[in-house]
Structure formats: structure tokens, C-alpha cells
Write a protein that holds these residues in place. Structure first.
Motif, PDB file in Angstrom:
ATOM      1  N   GLN A 238       0.723  -1.058  -0.096  1.00 53.37           N
ATOM      2  CA  GLN A 238       0.031   0.104  -0.022  1.00 53.37           C
ATOM      3  C   GLN A 238       0.815   1.300  -0.122  1.00 53.37           C
ATOM      4  OE1 GLN A 238      -1.671   0.935   3.699  1.00 53.37           O
ATOM      5  NE2 GLN A 238      -2.740   2.709   2.829  1.00 53.37           N
ATOM      6  N   SER A 239       0.501   2.307  -0.727  1.00 55.99           N
ATOM      7  CA  SER A 239       1.424   3.468  -0.716  1.00 55.99           C
ATOM      8  C   SER A 239       0.395   4.644  -1.123  1.00 55.99           C
ATOM      9  CB  SER A 239       2.307   3.361  -1.732  1.00 55.99           C
ATOM     10  OG  SER A 239       1.791   2.968  -3.070  1.00 55.99           O
ATOM     11  N   ASN A 240       0.875   5.883  -0.410  1.00 62.30           N
ATOM     12  CA  ASN A 240       0.169   7.179  -0.949  1.00 62.30           C
ATOM     13  C   ASN A 240       0.816   8.031  -2.081  1.00 62.30           C
ATOM     14  OD1 ASN A 240      -2.210   8.269   0.125  1.00 62.30           O
ATOM     15  ND2 ASN A 240      -1.378   7.963   2.295  1.00 62.30           N
ATOM     16  N   LEU A 241       0.015   8.073  -3.161  1.00 59.54           N
ATOM     17  CA  LEU A 241       0.982   8.726  -4.243  1.00 59.54           C
ATOM     18  C   LEU A 241       0.051  10.217  -4.592  1.00 59.54           C
ATOM     19  CD1 LEU A 241       1.826   6.058  -6.642  1.00 59.54           C
ATOM     20  CD2 LEU A 241       3.367   7.065  -5.124  1.00 59.54           C
ATOM     21  N   LYS A 242       0.775  11.283  -4.762  1.00 60.00           N
ATOM     22  CA  LYS A 242       0.137  12.425  -5.028  1.00 60.00           C
ATOM     23  C   LYS A 242      -0.143  12.486  -6.610  1.00 60.00           C
ATOM     24  CE  LYS A 242       0.635  17.012  -3.314  1.00 60.00           C
ATOM     25  NZ  LYS A 242       1.469  17.892  -2.325  1.00 60.00           N
ATOM     26  N   ILE A 243      -1.341  11.702  -6.891  1.00 65.65           N
ATOM     27  CA  ILE A 243      -1.535  11.657  -8.569  1.00 65.65           C
ATOM     28  C   ILE A 243      -2.872  11.941  -8.747  1.00 65.65           C
ATOM     29  CG2 ILE A 243       0.513  10.122  -9.109  1.00 65.65           C
ATOM     30  CD1 ILE A 243      -1.317   7.888  -8.482  1.00 65.65           C
ATOM     31  N   GLY A 244      -3.765  12.258  -7.680  1.00 67.58           N
ATOM     32  CA  GLY A 244      -5.006  12.523  -7.957  1.00 67.58           C
ATOM     33  C   GLY A 244      -5.350  14.100  -8.189  1.00 67.58           C
ATOM     34  N   ILE A 245      -6.686  14.524  -8.597  1.00 63.91           N
ATOM     35  CA  ILE A 245      -7.097  15.868  -8.576  1.00 63.91           C
ATOM     36  C   ILE A 245      -7.436  16.083  -7.189  1.00 63.91           C
ATOM     37  CG2 ILE A 245      -8.560  17.267  -9.902  1.00 63.91           C
ATOM     38  CD1 ILE A 245      -8.386  15.880 -12.025  1.00 63.91           C
ATOM     39  N   PRO A 246      -6.808  17.199  -6.676  1.00 64.08           N
ATOM     40  CA  PRO A 246      -7.072  17.634  -5.409  1.00 64.08           C
ATOM     41  C   PRO A 246      -8.687  17.984  -5.184  1.00 64.08           C
ATOM     42  CG  PRO A 246      -5.259  18.628  -6.192  1.00 64.08           C
ATOM     43  CD  PRO A 246      -5.725  18.033  -7.365  1.00 64.08           C
ATOM     44  N   THR A 247      -9.592  17.292  -4.259  1.00 66.33           N
ATOM     45  CA  THR A 247     -10.754  17.594  -4.380  1.00 66.33           C
ATOM     46  C   THR A 247     -11.093  17.850  -2.831  1.00 66.33           C
ATOM     47  OG1 THR A 247     -10.823  15.530  -5.299  1.00 66.33           O
ATOM     48  CG2 THR A 247     -12.768  16.737  -5.569  1.00 66.33           C
ATOM     49  N   ASP A 248     -11.883  18.889  -2.729  1.00 66.69           N
ATOM     50  CA  ASP A 248     -12.358  19.253  -1.436  1.00 66.69           C
ATOM     51  C   ASP A 248     -13.751  18.674  -1.102  1.00 66.69           C
ATOM     52  OD1 ASP A 248     -12.156  20.254   1.148  1.00 66.69           O
ATOM     53  OD2 ASP A 248     -12.114  22.393   0.612  1.00 66.69           O
ATOM     54  N   LYS A 249     -13.593  17.463  -1.266  1.00 63.06           N
ATOM     55  CA  LYS A 249     -15.232  16.904  -1.469  1.00 63.06           C
ATOM     56  C   LYS A 249     -15.872  16.835   0.125  1.00 63.06           C
ATOM     57  CE  LYS A 249     -13.506  12.184  -1.238  1.00 63.06           C
ATOM     58  NZ  LYS A 249     -12.634  11.654  -1.790  1.00 63.06           N
ATOM     59  N   PRO A 250     -17.110  17.150   0.112  1.00 63.60           N
ATOM     60  CA  PRO A 250     -17.702  16.974   1.429  1.00 63.60           C
ATOM     61  C   PRO A 250     -17.753  15.518   2.035  1.00 63.60           C
ATOM     62  CG  PRO A 250     -19.074  17.311  -0.047  1.00 63.60           C
ATOM     63  CD  PRO A 250     -17.931  17.328  -0.449  1.00 63.60           C
ATOM     64  N   GLY A 251     -17.680  15.493   3.537  1.00 61.30           N
ATOM     65  CA  GLY A 251     -17.720  14.138   4.027  1.00 61.30           C
ATOM     66  C   GLY A 251     -19.098  13.297   3.544  1.00 61.30           C
ATOM     67  N   LEU A 252     -18.942  12.195   3.568  1.00 59.60           N
ATOM     68  CA  LEU A 252     -20.065  11.139   3.234  1.00 59.60           C
ATOM     69  C   LEU A 252     -21.477  11.536   3.877  1.00 59.60           C
ATOM     70  CD1 LEU A 252     -18.648   7.575   2.594  1.00 59.60           C
ATOM     71  CD2 LEU A 252     -19.674   9.181   0.817  1.00 59.60           C
ATOM     72  N   ASN A 253     -21.314  12.093   4.950  1.00 62.94           N
ATOM     73  CA  ASN A 253     -22.606  12.143   5.834  1.00 62.94           C
ATOM     74  C   ASN A 253     -23.265  13.753   5.437  1.00 62.94           C
ATOM     75  OD1 ASN A 253     -22.680   9.627   6.495  1.00 62.94           O
ATOM     76  ND2 ASN A 253     -21.263  10.200   8.412  1.00 62.94           N
ATOM     77  N   GLU A 254     -22.595  14.555   4.746  1.00 65.87           N
ATOM     78  CA  GLU A 254     -22.956  15.921   4.849  1.00 65.87           C
ATOM     79  C   GLU A 254     -24.028  15.993   3.606  1.00 65.87           C
ATOM     80  OE1 GLU A 254     -19.512  18.588   4.340  1.00 65.87           O
ATOM     81  OE2 GLU A 254     -18.723  17.298   6.125  1.00 65.87           O
ATOM     82  N   LYS A 255     -23.942  15.398   2.579  1.00 63.19           N
ATOM     83  CA  LYS A 255     -24.967  15.550   1.584  1.00 63.19           C
ATOM     84  C   LYS A 255     -26.063  14.619   1.822  1.00 63.19           C
ATOM     85  CE  LYS A 255     -22.173  15.128  -2.113  1.00 63.19           C
ATOM     86  NZ  LYS A 255     -21.712  15.144  -3.433  1.00 63.19           N
ATOM     87  N   ARG A 256     -27.252  14.923   0.917  1.00 62.00           N
ATOM     88  CA  ARG A 256     -28.303  13.976   0.928  1.00 62.00           C
ATOM     89  C   ARG A 256     -27.799  12.606   0.283  1.00 62.00           C
ATOM     90  NH1 ARG A 256     -33.173  15.571   2.217  1.00 62.00           N
ATOM     91  NH2 ARG A 256     -33.708  17.763   2.404  1.00 62.00           N
ATOM     92  N   ALA A 257     -28.073  11.516   0.861  1.00 63.18           N
ATOM     93  CA  ALA A 257     -27.793  10.350   0.267  1.00 63.18           C
ATOM     94  C   ALA A 257     -28.375   9.062   1.136  1.00 63.18           C
ATOM     95  CB  ALA A 257     -26.117   9.876   0.658  1.00 63.18           C
ATOM     96  N   ILE A 258     -28.643   8.088   0.315  1.00 61.78           N
ATOM     97  CA  ILE A 258     -29.304   6.816   0.680  1.00 61.78           C
ATOM     98  C   ILE A 258     -28.724   6.281   2.002  1.00 61.78           C
ATOM     99  CG2 ILE A 258     -30.605   5.955  -1.041  1.00 61.78           C
ATOM    100  CD1 ILE A 258     -28.631   4.464  -2.115  1.00 61.78           C
TER     101      ILE A 258
END
Ligand code: HEC
Length: 300
Positions: A238-258
Motif C-alpha cells: 500500500q502506498s500514498n501517491l500524490k497523483i489525483g486531482i485535489p478535491t475538497d469533497k464534503p464528507g459522506l454524511n454531509e450531503k443527501r444520500a441513501i
């Protein structure tokens, strides 16, 4: 008449679908490489004894005792007797795969039994079959500790290079033709990146990485590499690579979701739910109203 015909047709189709699902459920589609997998543990009295303990705890309630035909008959499909010709005709690799994969009522033991424990159960099941001859695997489980996996990312080509080698006492060995899978961690489980590849003669496999995969705030993506080699066995890194698009996404419980609480349920779900409830309630009202009318006409 027309209505009756429709009901008849619909129920016939439903029953036929149900039956055919059961017929198709008979065969396990085990990939060829998994089918050929063999145990690195030599099956003997000791492994079979340990396997019996695991079997009694995890399997006997459904499958009964091998050869006794006392499996749980109320289940559909009925769990096969482990000494049946059908089950014993499966290869060790297939039995192992079934324990990992599971299917419908047959649970997956992937996270319940270790690889060692799975082979011990199989050793117990094979112990009843006098004709069984074990084919041992070339894999040496102790050797997996020698393996080192390194992952690096090339910005220009957007490719991830995975290099696998083993630090043998006599020197470094590059793992050739080992199966490599690459995954990125997502909210729910892992997303496989590119296809399953095999290492070249230098122990290297190169994966295409998508340009648009969201990472965390800093663009970090958790990467997993799974190596499967005939000799060194299964190794994961397992490793952490800085290769994604930086996203300031809200936590899973913040938005309306099933998966959220009632107050944060999706609008469509609330509407559908309310509609269904109203439908049920109006049915009841309709029934009670008619019962009332019947009663009234009886009195009259
Ligand atoms: C909850 C009940 C249940 C438990 C517990 C269970 N099984 Fe099963 N197993 C089933 C059912 C049902 C099937 C048939 C599934 C199908 O064909 O879709 C099955 C199928 C299998 C098969 C395939 C046999 C064949 O001939 O196709 C094997 C092997 C097997 N189980 C082994 C095990 C072992 C070993 C354990 C314990 C570690 C175990 N099972 C625990 C219900 C269970």
C-alpha cells in the motif's frame, strides 16, 4: 378472462425464471488460473484435524458431516455433501476459490478464514476421499516476506510503474511473469486501475493511470498493489501517491444520500416512500369502506 390470462402468463414467466436461475447456479465459473491453484500446505493428519475444528465451527451447520448426507435440506439450493462425487470432482483450486468467492447462501470466507485455514478445511474434506492424491504447490509461503514492491509515477506519461523483486540470500531476484493488480482506494472499496498485468523479465509492470481520478485535498490517492506469483505467493503493498486531482469533497454524511439519516435522505427516496405509504393506506381505507358497505347492505 383476459385478466386471468395475464396472471397465468406472468406467474409462468416468474416460475420459469426462478427455476432457470437455480439450474444455472449449479456450475461454478472458476477462472483457469484459480482452478489450477494448489496448496503449499502438505495435507496430513495434523492439517486435517485442524481443518475439522474449522469445519465444525463454520460449515457443518449447512453442509452436515462429509459422507453422512445430513446437510440442511431446507436451503435452496441444498448445500452439497462434501464427499459427493460432484464436490470431490472439483480441483483444490476450485474449492479454495468457492471459499473466497461464496455465492448467494454459501458465504464468502474471504475475511473469516486465513489462506492457511482455508487449506486446512480442504485438507479435512479431502481426507474422506480415499482416491484423492494431492498436488503440492511450488509456492513457499515463507518466501513472500522476501518480496519488495515499489511503485512510482511518471508525470509525463501518466503511468504507474510497479517493480517487484525478492531479496534472496544469494542476491536480488526480479519476479518475472507475476500477476499484478493495481487498485485505488475509493469511498466504498477499491477501484481496479487498468487491467491485470504480468511483470516482464525485469519484474516490471506499467499501468495507465486515469488523468481525472479525484484524490483528497492534497491530491493524494491511496494505491494498493496485489502481486500473485507461483513461487512467492500473494503479496500486497500500500502506498500514498500524490497523483489525483485535489478535491475538497464534503464528507459522506454531509450531503443527501441513501446511507444518511432520514432528514438527509434523497428527495426522490422520500417522495417514493411517501407515495408507497399513501398507496398502502388508501388500499386499507378502500377495503374498510367496502366492508362497511357490505355490512350496511346486510343490515338493510
Ligand atoms: C449458510 C449455509 C452455508 C455455510 C455456513 C457454508 N456453506 Fe458451503 N454452500 C452452501 C450452499 C447453499 C451451497 C450451494 C451454493 C450454490 O450452488 O449456489 C454451498 C456450496 C459449497 C461448495 C460447492 C460444492 C459443490 O459441489 O458445488 C463448497 C465446496 C462449500 N460450499 C464448502 C463450504 C465450506 C468448506 C464451508 C465452511 C468453511 C461452507 N461451505 C459453509 C451453504 C453453506
Amino acid at each position: 378472462m383476459f385478466k386471468e390470462n395475464i396472471y397465468y402468463k406472468v406467474s409462468t414467466i416468474l416460475i420459469a425464471t426462478f427455476l432457470s436461475l437455480n439450474v444455472f447456479a449449479q456450475n461454478w465459473d472458476v477462472p483457469a488460473d484459480k482452478k489450477a491453484k494448489n496448496s503449499y500446505l502438505k495435507f496430513d493428519d495434523a492439517t486435517s484435524k485442524e481443518g475439522e475444528v474449522i469445519y465444525t465451527k463454520n460449515c457443518v451447520s449447512c453442509h452436515g458431516n462429509p459422507g453422512k448426507g445430513n446437510s440442511l435440506k431446507t436451503l435452496n439450493p441444498i448445500p452439497p455433501d462434501m464427499l459427493s462425487t460432484q464436490t470431490q470432482a472439483l480441483t483444490d483450486g476450485e474449492l479454495f476459490y468457492i471459499l473466497v468467492a461464496g455465492r448467494m447462501i454459501m458465504p464468502s470466507f474471504k475475511n473469516i478464514l486465513s489462506e492457511n485455514e482455508r487449506w486446512k478445511v480442504i485438507s479435512y474434506i479431502r481426507g474422506f476421499n480415499k482416491k484423492y492424491v494431492q498436488v503440492l504447490s511450488k509456492t513457499d509461503p515463507n518466501k513472500s516476506e522476501l518480496v519488495r514492491i515499489s511503485t512510482s509515477f511518471d508525470n509525463k506519461t501518466n503511468k504507474i510503474k510497479v517493480e517487484v523483486k525478492a531479496n534472496e540470500p544469494k542476491g536480488v531476484v526480479f519476479l518475472k511473469d507475476a500477476e499484478i493488480m493495481l487498485f485505488a482506494k475509493r469511498n466504498f472499496g477499491r477501484l481496479q486501475i487498468d487491467n491485470t498485468l504480468r511483470t516482464n523479465n525485469e519484474g516490471v509492470a506499467t499501468f495507465n493511470f486515469p488523468k481525472d481520478l479525484p484524490g483528497d485535498k492534497a491530491g493524494n490517492v491511496e494505491i494498493f498493489v496485489k502481486v500473485n506469483d507461483d513461487i512467492y505467493g500473494e503479496i500486497e503493498s500500500q502506498s500514498n501517491l500524490k497523483i489525483g486531482i485535489p478535491t475538497d469533497k464534503p464528507g459522506l454524511n454531509e450531503k443527501r444520500a441513501i446511507w444518511n439519516v432520514m432528514a438527509k435522505a434523497p428527495i426522490w427516496l422520500l417522495i417514493t416512500y411517501t407515495f408507497c405509504m399513501l398507496l398502502v393506506i388508501s388500499c386499507f381505507i378502500y377495503i374498510f369502506y367496502n366492508l362497511y358497505r357490505i355490512q350496511k347492505s346486510g343490515i338493510n
